[in-house]
Design an enzyme around this catalytic site. Structure first.
Site, short mmCIF file in Angstrom:
data_model
loop_
_atom_site.label_atom_id
_atom_site.label_comp_id
_atom_site.label_asym_id
_atom_site.label_seq_id
_atom_site.Cartn_x
_atom_site.Cartn_y
_atom_site.Cartn_z
N HIS A 168 124.98 202.47 9.24
CA HIS A 168 124.48 202.70 10.59
C HIS A 168 125.63 203.09 11.52
O HIS A 168 125.82 202.49 12.56
CB HIS A 168 123.81 201.43 11.13
CG HIS A 168 122.65 200.95 10.34
ND1 HIS A 168 122.18 199.65 10.42
CD2 HIS A 168 121.83 201.58 9.45
CE1 HIS A 168 121.14 199.50 9.61
NE2 HIS A 168 120.92 200.65 9.01
N PRO A 169 126.42 204.12 11.18
CA PRO A 169 127.58 204.44 12.03
C PRO A 169 127.13 205.01 13.38
O PRO A 169 126.16 205.75 13.48
CB PRO A 169 128.32 205.50 11.20
CG PRO A 169 127.23 206.17 10.41
CD PRO A 169 126.28 205.07 10.06
#
Length: 527
Positions: free
Chosen positions: A455-456
């Site tokens: 989930h950058p």
């Protein structure tokens, strides 16, 4: 030439393309570096999560050696093709907490981003009744939940945690429940399925795949277009109104830096002329996690994948292969007095070990324990000034002691749930568990198996690189509208929040749309 040139066809790019081309006076060009996506590869939910890892539809990135994870390099899958990471993610649809967006607005001073103000954009992205709309949206659905997943919910309730009907109810309570999915008719529904398929054939929307953006073009200080590499040839596409980057938390900062927008010292070192000195690539965030796994005799995605069940799915979209591997979970505070849950748990009716790369050899049940709001920060840097070179990513996962302490408390809490019935009787031999629940053994465990949750976000953050309208500070005609724009990571899976950002960006752009038709075709080249 086009009015709007969008770089990247992930969730954000697909949403932007659908919304901006809804006005027939706007011409829109959507550029995607990857190949077209073959729908058959992405659709059966129980088989599709991770199926495209390390394929030609994956950017296949790795982090630099992570200092707090025994120097391990973490795998960083990112979708490459129409739909972006929605073609290979866990499909979980979660808005996050109202507090997440209120913090953006109130603590960071980003006007227009409070929960009440962004809620309409979440709702618009989800379509009427959760179904895709005629002008494009995501399809949101309940899933099929295996008995072992229901057993975990029973054990969590026995541990004192209430069962909630919908995680998107706006509550910040500690709770457990069933996840909602980007799913339609029992099949994975990607951003391309939801946003682009319903509008196929719009004459004012052109989509080009295998078009790698190499840099942004400028005319008298204003972003005027995008250069791409396509089949060994450089092409230029003019943007009569705006260029919009939607290439994600790793690639949007890469394109900005290749274009001279970023940390001056870093760019100068690589011989790139500095156009604007901004902290591009800083503030990288991801949810950190550690995974516990057990063998089981219960049905999981492994034993569900039979010719009989696949045939059932092909006939009517039903049966066990229509269930995602990530099915149920919860949110928990590990200390009293916290403003919101600091731990999210996702349980998987599958083998999700070795960062999703472990081969499934039988039925296994894994529990992913992750931090919801990390204090650790990483960064993205160019490796070279050559476009197409993979970026240098350091997440610094668990480098802040507060993240490690929270995750250790979360592991203890979740292992306690596993000691309750009915889940206890369904778990067999351990595959990946801590040696004990002592501080030392749990600390060693998270160093050995800790990872990000894919989930950058945050690398072109509003308030640092962008203003509250998603415009790049100091540059006219250029915005970034994807996960990289998020200043703080939402508490929960972020695909829904990415769609919200794009929906809000489109709304702001349509208020300023040029209102004149322009053909979208490459400058000096054929379509």
């Amino acid at each position: 030439m086009a009015d709007f040139v969008i770089v990247g066809s992930g969730t954000a790019g697909c949403a932007l393309a659908a919304r901006l081309s809804a006005d027939p006076c706007n011409s829109v060009l959507l550029l995607e570096a990857g190949p077209p996506t073959e729908a058959a590869l992405t659709r059966p939910p129980s088989r599709s999560t991770g199926l495209l890892f390390k394929s030609r539809w994956d950017w296949d990135l790795y982090s630099e050696p992570e200092p707090a994870l025994n120097g391990r390099r973490n795998y960083l899958p990112r979708g490459r093709g129409l739909g972006g990471t929605s073609i290979l993610n866990g499909m979980v649809h979660m808005r996050g907490l109202p507090l997440d967006y209120d913090e953006w607005a109130e603590e960071l001073g980003l006007s227009g981003w409070s929960y009440d103000e962004v809620l309409p954009y979440f709702e618009r992205s989800e379509g009427p009744g959760g179904r895709p709309s005629e002008d494009g949206s995501m399809s949101i659905d309940d899933g099929l939940y295996y008995p072992i997943s229901e057993a975990w919910l029973g054990s969590a309730e026995a541990s004192g945690y209430p069962l909630v009907a919908d995680f998107n109810d706006g509550s910040d309570r500690d709770r457990v429940g069933r996840f909602k999915y980007t799913r339609s008719g029992g099949a994975r529904s990607t951003a391309a399925d939801g946003y682009l398929r319903p509008i196929a054939g719009r004459p004012n929307l052109e989509i080009r795949t295998r078009a790698l953006a190499t840099r942004i073009l400028f005319d008298r200080g204003r972003a005027s277009g995008v250069e791409t590499a396509e089949q060994g040839e450089l092409r230029r596409y003019r943007a009569d109104h705006e260029v919009i980057l939607a290439a994600g938390a790793y690639n949007s900062p890469q394109i900005l830096m290749l274009s001279g927008i970023g940390p001056a010292e870093h760019l100068s070192h690589l011989g790139i002329e500095v156009r604007e000195d901004l902290p591009v690539g800083e503030n990288l965030q991801d949810h950190h996690a550690a995974t516990i796994g057990f063998e089981t005799d219960a049905m999981t995605s492994f034993s569900a994948d039979t010719p009989e069940h696949r045939k059932r799915w092909e006939l009517d979209g039903g049966g066990p292969v229509s269930g995602s591997v990530v099915q149920v979970g919860g949110f928990f505070r590990t200390e009293p007095g916290l403003p919101a849950p600091d731990i999210q748990t996702m349980t998987c009716a599958s083998t999700f070990l070795e960062e999703g790369l472990a081969e499934a050899r039988g039925d296994a049940y894994t529990m992913v324990v992750c931090g919801t709001r990390p204090f650790s920060r990483g960064r993205v840097r160019l490796r070279t000034a050559i476009p197409g070179t993979k970026v240098r990513v350091t997440h610094n996962q668990l480098s802040d002691p507060r993240d490690r302490e929270s995750l250790i408390r979360g592991l203890r809490l979740n292992m306690k749930i596993l000691r309750h019935e009915p889940i206890k009787s369904l778990l067999g031999s351990p595959i990946q568990v801590p040696v004990s629940e002592s501080d030392a053994d749990l600390d060693d465990f998270v160093s050995r198996v800790g990872q990000g949750l894919y989930h950058p976000c945050g690398t072109c953050a509003m308030g640092k690189v962008l203003d509250a309208e998603l415009k790049v500070i100091g540059i006219e005609g250029l915005r970034v509208a994807d996960a990289s724009a998020m200043p703080l990571i939402p508490r929960g899976n972020i695909n829904a929040a990415i769609a919200m950002v794009a929906e809000k960006a489109a709304s702001m752009l349509l208020d300023q749309s040029p209102g004149r038709p322009v053909s979208a075709s490459p400058e000096g080249g054929a379509r």
